[in-house]
Design a protein around this motif. Sequence first.
Motif, PDB file in Angstrom:
ATOM      1  N   TYR A 162       0.831  -1.781   0.390  1.00  0.00           N
ATOM      2  CA  TYR A 162       0.084   0.405  -0.091  1.00  0.00           C
ATOM      3  C   TYR A 162       1.174   1.181   0.034  1.00  0.00           C
ATOM      4  N   ALA A 163       1.442   1.460  -0.778  1.00  0.00           N
ATOM      5  CA  ALA A 163       2.862   2.204  -1.221  1.00  0.00           C
ATOM      6  C   ALA A 163       2.227   4.087  -0.814  1.00  0.00           C
ATOM      7  N   GLY A 164       1.356   4.383  -1.810  1.00  0.00           N
ATOM      8  CA  GLY A 164       1.138   5.981  -1.765  1.00  0.00           C
ATOM      9  C   GLY A 164       2.147   6.516  -2.232  1.00  0.00           C
ATOM     10  N   GLY A 165       2.453   7.959  -1.070  1.00  0.00           N
ATOM     11  CA  GLY A 165       4.131   7.733  -1.231  1.00  0.00           C
ATOM     12  C   GLY A 165       5.418   7.569  -1.319  1.00  0.00           C
ATOM     13  N   ALA A 166       5.374   6.272  -0.994  1.00  0.00           N
ATOM     14  CA  ALA A 166       6.792   5.534  -0.656  1.00  0.00           C
ATOM     15  C   ALA A 166       8.023   6.184  -0.309  1.00  0.00           C
TER      16      ALA A 166
END
Length: 292
Positions: A50-54
């Motif tokens: 659930y990476a988003g901005g990683a």
Amino acid sequence: MTGLRGGRGALKRPVLSPLRYPGGKSTLYQNLLSVVRENNLTSGTYVEPYAGGAGAALALLITGQVQHIVINDLDPAIFAFWWAVVNEPSAFSRLIDDAKLDMHEWARQKEIYLTADRQDYMGLGFATFYLNRTNRSGALNGGVIGGVKQQGRYKIDARFNKPALVERVRLVGIHSKKIALLNIDGLDVIASYADRPKVLIYADPPYFDRSGSLYLNSFTPDDHCKLASVLNLHAQRNWLLTYDNVPQVHALYASRRRELISLNYSAHRVVKAQEVMVFSDALVTESLTTLF
């Protein structure tokens, strides 16, 4: 349970993600770095289902702490952004340099974000990025910084430092061959990578408390249960998980080790939140108790 370091008290960490992501966990860089080193995973792969901005993933990769990262996000707009930056960093940088920072362009990019073909990775990806950098708290469904009339203390360009953002995109491009991109269910990512050697999975799913629409995707109660089932099934693999500190989490992961962490968020105002970090049985975490 002891408290782990996060937020303002954390050791300095590199800020490398081009995205501002509500609830982002780049502040946990030092904790994740300790886990990578203590479990001999520096030659391995770091996975964010659930990476988003990683932010943490990029920090670990670009500073040489891991050899490969997997960035997965089910949201097509976030995936489009990562595809464009990883595969076409020069073209994306030109869009940043040429971007107009005014309300007319904001409205145009919002329309692209809402209506673009989901396969138009560059167009959709840049619109996603533009809104992320110009909206309050980075929320894609939020209002513009400074308001529509641009009478606020900060204006639309307050978080759009073009040279700094171009540099972040350049760094991602340099490491692109070490980045795998996925646009699938996070459960499938966990199931695919959990049994592989030299892998650390960090799951940061949408939380139980969805207040403020901070997350682009949301979980139902059944989704939370399914995630717990998959992770508990792989208790002898290397993974860790962060969640809001609610009773449901402690019930779902009653058999796993849990630690409280404190993080600072800035959604309209700075708020210190207490969250829970859950560890698989296989993960060595002895050094984390010293990170206060």
